[in-house]
Design a protein around this motif. Structure first.
Motif, short mmCIF file in Angstrom:
data_model
loop_
_atom_site.label_atom_id
_atom_site.label_comp_id
_atom_site.label_asym_id
_atom_site.label_seq_id
_atom_site.Cartn_x
_atom_site.Cartn_y
_atom_site.Cartn_z
N UNK A 179 0.85 -1.19 0.00
CA UNK A 179 0.00 0.00 0.00
C UNK A 179 0.88 1.24 0.00
N UNK A 180 0.56 2.19 -0.88
CA UNK A 180 1.29 3.46 -0.95
C UNK A 180 0.31 4.59 -0.64
N UNK A 181 0.63 5.37 0.38
CA UNK A 181 -0.20 6.51 0.77
C UNK A 181 0.33 7.76 0.07
N UNK A 182 -0.32 8.14 -1.03
CA UNK A 182 0.14 9.29 -1.81
C UNK A 182 -0.04 10.59 -1.06
N UNK A 183 -1.08 10.68 -0.24
CA UNK A 183 -1.28 11.88 0.57
C UNK A 183 -0.10 12.10 1.50
N UNK A 184 0.43 11.03 2.06
CA UNK A 184 1.58 11.16 2.96
C UNK A 184 2.82 11.64 2.21
#
Length: 387
Positions: A15-20
């Motif tokens: 999972x990649x959190x783009x917002x972070x």
């Protein structure tokens, strides 16, 4: 976050959190003087996070450009619809200059004979931008004498079709507490810059470590890589990261088999582990072919918010974990990331692997799908196996 569609068929994923990632860039940007640009380093498939997806997030966060290692990586971005400036940090072949011109790529140069050969290939009606690299102590790429440097920059200025867009160097020890060698490199770089009669658009030397340690230096651009992903340039810098910077990458799997074994039973190849008592052993579908290497035997994973040890040798496609009790098939297992109040950080995995944080996301192979989220909502899944 549950899988909503059949874009992968093995229960192992990232999972990649783009917002972070966007928040990390903004947090770093807020420490810099006004007007200093960030080039986001998205080489090595965005340090394993996904080059195009990270580039898009970096652009949303206001970076001035992107940086990659070689032309192929730059073309991945162009083919993905990225139009921002792209700096190729590594060596390129002279005969590939027309490709760089066509795709508006900025190349790194460090040899005058390269320039002479490249002139025979370029279309002088479409200037190719270049950055001259100076070797101030890395001993990797770069000009090593002032005479060589000025000869190259003079040659560029006197030839049509090649435009001097920048000069730069790279620090060898920017992430260490002892800054003496970094400052020695910086002072040497300043001497080169001051010798130029005409300054190019970009003057840069700072990687993530130097960006954080010396944000107010007189250069006008920084290259931010590892910190953009919320990872540490080195453990020595764990108390120096800007507020709000956090990891964006997490790695997960699921229990595909759970069995009760008796005391003294061997587990996995070589029988390097034997149960000390009757125990529940779970199997998860991830192994060294996915980048979860054999040296991680004995590392912890999270199941139900509880730490569980990887027991026995890690196989090519699977590994086994010691469970405190029986868990249902399909229970999520987190190898990097959070479950409840527990977290397995990239730093913990790197320490267990006796390596640096850079290496861990980079070696999680392309056969592990990446799921992307922004503001908690899934945006896409990338699974190269099913392209």
């Amino acid at each position: 976050m549950e899988q909503k569609n059949n874009l992968f068929y093995r229960d192992t994923w990232v999972d990649i959190d783009l917002t972070q990632i966007e928040q990390n860039i903004i947090s770093i940007k807020n420490t810099l003087p006004k007007g200093k640009e960030i080039f986001a380093v998205v080489k090595a498939n965005g340090y394993g996070h996904g080059a195009v997806e990270v580039a898009e997030s970096a652009i949303r966060s206001g970076v001035g450009g992107l940086a990659v290692a070689f032309i192929d990586e730059a073309l991945v971005l162009r083919n993905g619809g990225i139009t921002h400036p792209i700096l190729v940090l590594g060596a390129s072949r002279p005969q590939d200059v027309p490709l760089a011109q066509k795709n508006k790529l900025t190349l790194t140069v460090f040899r005058q004979d390269w320039l002479v050969e490249a002139e025979g290939w370029l279309d002088s009606s479409i200037p190719v931008k270049v950055h001259v690299k100076i070797d101030t102590g890395m001993a990797r790429l770069g000009v090593r004498t002032m005479e060589e440097f000025l000869a190259m920059t003079d040659w560029i200025e006197s030839h049509k079709g090649i435009e001097l867009d920048g000069v730069f160097t790279h620090f060898a020890k920017a992430d260490e507490d002892d800054q003496s060698f970094m400052l020695e490199q910086r002072d040497k770089f300043v001497q080169y810059v001051e010798a130029l009669p005409k300054k190019p658009k970009y003057i840069h030397h700072s990687n993530s470590g130097a960006t954080i340690k010396i944000p107010d230096d007189p250069t006008n651009m920084v290259r931010v890589g590892i910190a953009m992903y919320g990872l540490l340039p080195s453990e020595e810098m764990k108390n120096e990261m800007p507020a709000g910077v956090a990891e964006s990458f997490s790695l997960h799997s699921r229990l595909i088999h759970v069995k009760k074994v008796e005391a003294g039973e061997p587990v996995s190849y070589g029988s390097t582990y034997h149960t000390k008592e009757a125990a529940w052993i779970g199997t998860i579908p991830i192994g060294y072919a996915d980048g979860w290497l054999r040296r991680l035997q004995g590392a912890d994973v999270l199941v139900g918010g509880v730490r569980c040890e990887i027991v026995g040798r890690i196989c090519m496609d699977q590994c086994m974990i010691l469970l405190p009790t029986e868990y249902p098939l399909g229970t999520q297992v987190t190898l990097v990331g959070k479950q409840g109040t527990e977290q397995i950080s990239m730093g913990e995995v790197a320490a267990k692997s006796e390596t640096i944080q850079y290496e861990i996301p980079c070696i999680i192979s392309s056969r592990v799908p990446r799921r992307y989220f922004r503001e908690g909502k899934d945006t896409k899944v990338i699974n190269p196996l099913l392209k």
